[in-house]
Design a protein around this motif. Structure first.
Motif, PDB file in Angstrom:
ATOM      1  N   LEU A 133       0.858  -1.176   0.000  1.00 29.42           N
ATOM      2  CA  LEU A 133       0.000   0.000   0.000  1.00 29.42           C
ATOM      3  C   LEU A 133       0.898   1.231   0.000  1.00 29.42           C
ATOM      4  O   LEU A 133       1.987   1.219   0.597  1.00 29.42           O
ATOM      5  CB  LEU A 133      -0.861   0.039   1.271  1.00 29.42           C
ATOM      6  CG  LEU A 133      -2.156  -0.770   1.274  1.00 29.42           C
ATOM      7  CD1 LEU A 133      -1.841  -2.254   1.319  1.00 29.42           C
ATOM      8  CD2 LEU A 133      -3.057  -0.370   2.433  1.00 29.42           C
ATOM      9  N   ASP A 134       0.468   2.300  -0.677  1.00 28.06           N
ATOM     10  CA  ASP A 134       1.254   3.535  -0.577  1.00 28.06           C
ATOM     11  C   ASP A 134       0.815   4.299   0.676  1.00 28.06           C
ATOM     12  O   ASP A 134      -0.133   3.889   1.367  1.00 28.06           O
ATOM     13  CB  ASP A 134       1.163   4.366  -1.859  1.00 28.06           C
ATOM     14  CG  ASP A 134      -0.229   4.902  -2.137  1.00 28.06           C
ATOM     15  OD1 ASP A 134      -1.002   5.142  -1.178  1.00 28.06           O
ATOM     16  OD2 ASP A 134      -0.555   5.080  -3.322  1.00 28.06           O
ATOM     17  N   GLU A 135       1.500   5.383   0.963  1.00 26.67           N
ATOM     18  CA  GLU A 135       1.264   6.063   2.243  1.00 26.67           C
ATOM     19  C   GLU A 135      -0.153   6.627   2.340  1.00 26.67           C
ATOM     20  O   GLU A 135      -0.782   6.566   3.404  1.00 26.67           O
ATOM     21  CB  GLU A 135       2.301   7.181   2.445  1.00 26.67           C
ATOM     22  CG  GLU A 135       2.257   7.733   3.856  1.00 26.67           C
ATOM     23  CD  GLU A 135       3.534   8.470   4.245  1.00 26.67           C
ATOM     24  OE1 GLU A 135       4.449   8.581   3.394  1.00 26.67           O
ATOM     25  OE2 GLU A 135       3.602   8.938   5.399  1.00 26.67           O
ATOM     26  N   ILE A 136      -0.667   7.146   1.231  1.00 22.02           N
ATOM     27  CA  ILE A 136      -2.025   7.699   1.239  1.00 22.02           C
ATOM     28  C   ILE A 136      -3.049   6.602   1.526  1.00 22.02           C
ATOM     29  O   ILE A 136      -3.966   6.783   2.322  1.00 22.02           O
ATOM     30  CB  ILE A 136      -2.318   8.402  -0.111  1.00 22.02           C
ATOM     31  CG1 ILE A 136      -1.437   9.656  -0.219  1.00 22.02           C
ATOM     32  CG2 ILE A 136      -3.801   8.768  -0.227  1.00 22.02           C
ATOM     33  CD1 ILE A 136      -1.399  10.250  -1.611  1.00 22.02           C
ATOM     34  N   VAL A 152      -2.988   5.772   5.251  1.00 18.57           N
ATOM     35  CA  VAL A 152      -3.574   6.807   6.112  1.00 18.57           C
ATOM     36  C   VAL A 152      -5.084   6.875   5.924  1.00 18.57           C
ATOM     37  O   VAL A 152      -5.845   6.951   6.887  1.00 18.57           O
ATOM     38  CB  VAL A 152      -2.917   8.179   5.827  1.00 18.57           C
ATOM     39  CG1 VAL A 152      -3.672   9.292   6.551  1.00 18.57           C
ATOM     40  CG2 VAL A 152      -1.445   8.148   6.240  1.00 18.57           C
ATOM     41  N   GLU A 153      -5.510   6.799   4.675  1.00 24.84           N
ATOM     42  CA  GLU A 153      -6.942   6.944   4.366  1.00 24.84           C
ATOM     43  C   GLU A 153      -7.767   5.828   5.005  1.00 24.84           C
ATOM     44  O   GLU A 153      -8.691   6.080   5.778  1.00 24.84           O
ATOM     45  CB  GLU A 153      -7.112   6.913   2.841  1.00 24.84           C
ATOM     46  CG  GLU A 153      -8.521   7.214   2.375  1.00 24.84           C
ATOM     47  CD  GLU A 153      -8.893   6.350   1.160  1.00 24.84           C
ATOM     48  OE1 GLU A 153      -9.868   6.693   0.484  1.00 24.84           O
ATOM     49  OE2 GLU A 153      -8.233   5.309   0.913  1.00 24.84           O
ATOM     50  N   ASN A 154      -7.450   4.563   4.709  1.00 20.24           N
ATOM     51  CA  ASN A 154      -8.180   3.445   5.317  1.00 20.24           C
ATOM     52  C   ASN A 154      -7.374   2.175   5.114  1.00 20.24           C
ATOM     53  O   ASN A 154      -7.517   1.470   4.110  1.00 20.24           O
ATOM     54  CB  ASN A 154      -9.586   3.297   4.722  1.00 20.24           C
ATOM     55  CG  ASN A 154     -10.434   2.340   5.557  1.00 20.24           C
ATOM     56  OD1 ASN A 154      -9.899   1.390   6.154  1.00 20.24           O
ATOM     57  ND2 ASN A 154     -11.738   2.578   5.624  1.00 20.24           N
ATOM     58  N   TYR A 155      -6.526   1.907   6.081  1.00 21.33           N
ATOM     59  CA  TYR A 155      -5.544   0.836   5.934  1.00 21.33           C
ATOM     60  C   TYR A 155      -6.177  -0.525   5.659  1.00 21.33           C
ATOM     61  O   TYR A 155      -5.802  -1.241   4.738  1.00 21.33           O
ATOM     62  CB  TYR A 155      -4.674   0.765   7.197  1.00 21.33           C
ATOM     63  CG  TYR A 155      -3.709  -0.381   7.208  1.00 21.33           C
ATOM     64  CD1 TYR A 155      -2.680  -0.464   6.276  1.00 21.33           C
ATOM     65  CD2 TYR A 155      -3.820  -1.400   8.152  1.00 21.33           C
ATOM     66  CE1 TYR A 155      -1.794  -1.529   6.292  1.00 21.33           C
ATOM     67  CE2 TYR A 155      -2.935  -2.465   8.168  1.00 21.33           C
ATOM     68  CZ  TYR A 155      -1.924  -2.523   7.229  1.00 21.33           C
ATOM     69  OH  TYR A 155      -1.058  -3.580   7.233  1.00 21.33           O
ATOM     70  N   GLU A 156      -7.166  -0.894   6.457  1.00 21.11           N
ATOM     71  CA  GLU A 156      -7.729  -2.241   6.355  1.00 21.11           C
ATOM     72  C   GLU A 156      -8.543  -2.400   5.073  1.00 21.11           C
ATOM     73  O   GLU A 156      -8.438  -3.434   4.397  1.00 21.11           O
ATOM     74  CB  GLU A 156      -8.579  -2.563   7.584  1.00 21.11           C
ATOM     75  CG  GLU A 156      -7.759  -2.740   8.870  1.00 21.11           C
ATOM     76  CD  GLU A 156      -7.377  -1.419   9.541  1.00 21.11           C
ATOM     77  OE1 GLU A 156      -7.884  -0.347   9.113  1.00 21.11           O
ATOM     78  OE2 GLU A 156      -6.576  -1.449  10.503  1.00 21.11           O
ATOM     79  N   LYS A 157      -9.339  -1.391   4.757  1.00 16.76           N
ATOM     80  CA  LYS A 157     -10.128  -1.450   3.526  1.00 16.76           C
ATOM     81  C   LYS A 157      -9.201  -1.518   2.302  1.00 16.76           C
ATOM     82  O   LYS A 157      -9.414  -2.330   1.391  1.00 16.76           O
ATOM     83  CB  LYS A 157     -11.017  -0.204   3.447  1.00 16.76           C
ATOM     84  CG  LYS A 157     -11.902  -0.177   2.223  1.00 16.76           C
ATOM     85  CD  LYS A 157     -12.874   1.003   2.295  1.00 16.76           C
ATOM     86  CE  LYS A 157     -13.737   1.027   1.034  1.00 16.76           C
ATOM     87  NZ  LYS A 157     -15.034   1.683   1.269  1.00 16.76           N
ATOM     88  N   ASN A 158      -8.148  -0.720   2.307  1.00 15.00           N
ATOM     89  CA  ASN A 158      -7.244  -0.703   1.160  1.00 15.00           C
ATOM     90  C   ASN A 158      -6.375  -1.958   1.084  1.00 15.00           C
ATOM     91  O   ASN A 158      -5.886  -2.310   0.010  1.00 15.00           O
ATOM     92  CB  ASN A 158      -6.395   0.564   1.162  1.00 15.00           C
ATOM     93  CG  ASN A 158      -7.239   1.779   0.786  1.00 15.00           C
ATOM     94  OD1 ASN A 158      -8.158   1.669  -0.032  1.00 15.00           O
ATOM     95  ND2 ASN A 158      -6.952   2.927   1.392  1.00 15.00           N
TER      96      ASN A 158
END
Lengths: 229, 229, 229, 229
Positions: free
Chosen positions: D129-132, D135-141
């Motif tokens: 995962l990239d940093e955004i 930060v935005e939604n770790y588990e969902k992403n």
């Protein structure tokens, strides 16, 4: 005769299984009392063996008591008892990691304090027997090459050896003590294996730490454990 | 005195065996309550040990209660309790994979989220004690080199260390917590070992994922587990 | 029919689990009595299986008795029984270390006396089946490439084989004997793996020691174990 | 509500421990029934957990039933259920060998028939995962990058994935089936690890054998196991 020692040797052989040092009948333990030794019978399954099945021999290998043949490695045990008079128990195993070192032709060098707590230096590996030695008397000469490997080494400070392409012989002040040392050799072999994979250049650790750890547990200034008054 | 803490320390020492972190008596756990610590006696076999055999000492190492000698590593524990005032339990082991890193001279770098769930960065490795430090006071100076290795590191965010050529010290908010961290260190060591064998170039993983995982479980924005109302 | 042999084969299949040679239903054991074989049913879970669920077939693969489909590897077993008339039991596993050798395309060379106690030389690895052999009759042709790999090798002196990219077939004088040999192959594979990691140049050990160890346990001059009068 | 599914999910979570896929609370299992999922609560110890502690959520992540917070990985599970409609159970672990591959950045390529019996090709590894995204939604992403890794891959033919620097997600037709696949991934990872150490050049095995083995157990011409009439 030697009922109590038979019981000890029997229990020690079962501990080989408990500590995962052997599968099937791949191993044997003996103990010495004066001019006699007690040893596991050859090829009897651990779950059928009884204390009374242990075999008593004199130091020349004559059977004194017991209905079974003694371990096929008996002559190796006898050589060691005669050459190393202070040992009272011997364990032979093909434990997995230590035997891998024996097969690879590598001694187990001292890389840390776990080693130094039990062995005052590298656990040596024997040379191969030559063809004449094998044909003449394989088991007796296996004992001879072990003794040769200890020229200049205190056998009580290094209570075990790798027999090249074969396995482990460990010894001690009793059958139980020899098993304890066999367990330690297997654990050290596994840690050495992994340390070498992580860092192939690692060859030793500071001698003054080896000295310190060995002397914490052994010798007149030992302070590990409890004083037995 | 400190009956309940003795019970905790006793149980924690048994957990060392349950989690395969020690064989024989190779390990010890202590806990702190105010100006006292409770620690395992030296060299007593786990299957014979009782809660009441635990030893109570003050922070200067004076025995306050108990019939046995305390663990030979007691002075290391005391140094850590004094330098790291927030820790209430310490576990020392020679667990197999972690000790292999200690012997190889390698820290355990953070390669994944399992690591980040518990340790906010690499698990450091101490330097070797020099010969004077060993002779002067080996156990106390083992504590000193651990403390030295944590210069600039938050000891609550990295609750454990490898002592070079020796083994593991882990700590936490209780005896049980320190064991938990010792189990994690062994598991991380095994995974690191295998990761490095698969890909010798792997050195780390993205810092922002380390941050995210650590903060899921630790600090004021943690959201792992249950709120204890 | 063949009630006793069904019982033996059933128990042998359970031993696969006991010796950690299989997980789930990844393995099968069969035994031969004259013109019949008894084999595990396909895909039945070990903890639900009963002795009476074993399937009886003739050597042409016709089902003679049993309510289940036989193991999907049955035709491989049948080829082996027909080509190797002295074997009375066969075990197939995907045991972890041995299968790693099969996947790596490496035979298990003899590096020590543990190997020599059971196998008089390297445990061979088959070639890959070609596409036509796979399409025509995969399981039967798996048997054929095993037989091909034993051209010039005494199948009783080397009681097992690695099937390339697949797993292990081991055999013996009974179902239990074939399991015993499968256990040995797994243990040898693990020790070989470690020996090679420690010393990539190790390729063998002296032939006269191999000869000696094999003949201690096998042939008319064997002296391991007890004489059965 | 969903009493039976809670029971299944509860039992499946305990199987994680039985099969040595997790220590402590490092793992979670969920199952889907229509528009609901049942999942393990976050951070509850396995030996204290009860079937009734399982949490019920709708597919948008709203808690429908249960007193505890759901697993912190719930949003990853939900993404997978929505994108892969045929899966009814998901298992997440940090199992040791598979996580080592995830940490090393290596997919688990197909090297043998054990693999082909369950997975029709390599077990893929996600990108970081990239940093955004973190930060935005770790588990969902985390769910999103898994789905991205399956572009062009049939998720029922490859029922599991490695999340880079993290661990394993496996799935299947039920909670139990997803655990089964997680066990297989760990076993395959260990065999792949060893195969690669033995032969670093090994990259695959013949496609026509992969096809054959996969189709023995899967699809309309499968002939492994028993016909369920």
């Amino acid at each position: 005769m030697l009922k109590e020692l038979k019981e000890q040797v029997f229990k020690a052989n079962l501990e080989l299984v408990k500590y995962n040092l052997v599968i099937f009948t791949w191993g044997n333990v003996s103990a010495r009392d004066g001019d006699y030794i007690v040893i596991k019978p050859s090829g009897v399954e651990y779950d059928k063996m009884k204390a009374d099945d242990m075999v008593v021999l004199d130091l020349d290998g004559n059977k004194i008591d017991g209905k079974y043949n003694p371990s096929s490695d008996t002559l190796t045990h006898l050589e060691l008892y005669k050459a190393f008079p202070n040992i009272k128990g011997i364990t032979h195993t093909h434990s997995n990691y230590a035997t891998s070192f024996a097969q690879a032709g590598c001694e187990i060098v001292a890389l840390g304090t776990t080693h130094a707590d039990y062995f005052y230096g590298a656990i040596p590996i024997t040379r191969h027997l030559d063809e004449i030695e094998v044909v003449e008397n394989y088991e007796k000469n296996t004992g001879k090459v072990i003794i040769e490997a200890f020229k200049g080494i205190d056998y009580m400070a290094i209570p075990g050896v790798l027999v090249r392409s074969h396995g482990v012989f460990a010894w001690g002040k009793s059958a139980g003590d020899s098993i304890h040392n066999a367990v330690v050799i297997e654990e050290l072999a596994k840690m050495n294996y992994q340390s070498i994979q992580l860092n192939p250049d690692i060859k030793n650790f500071p001698k003054y730490i080896l000295d310190k750890h060995y002397s914490r547990k052994h010798g007149k200034n030992a302070y590990y454990g409890q004083k037995h008054i």
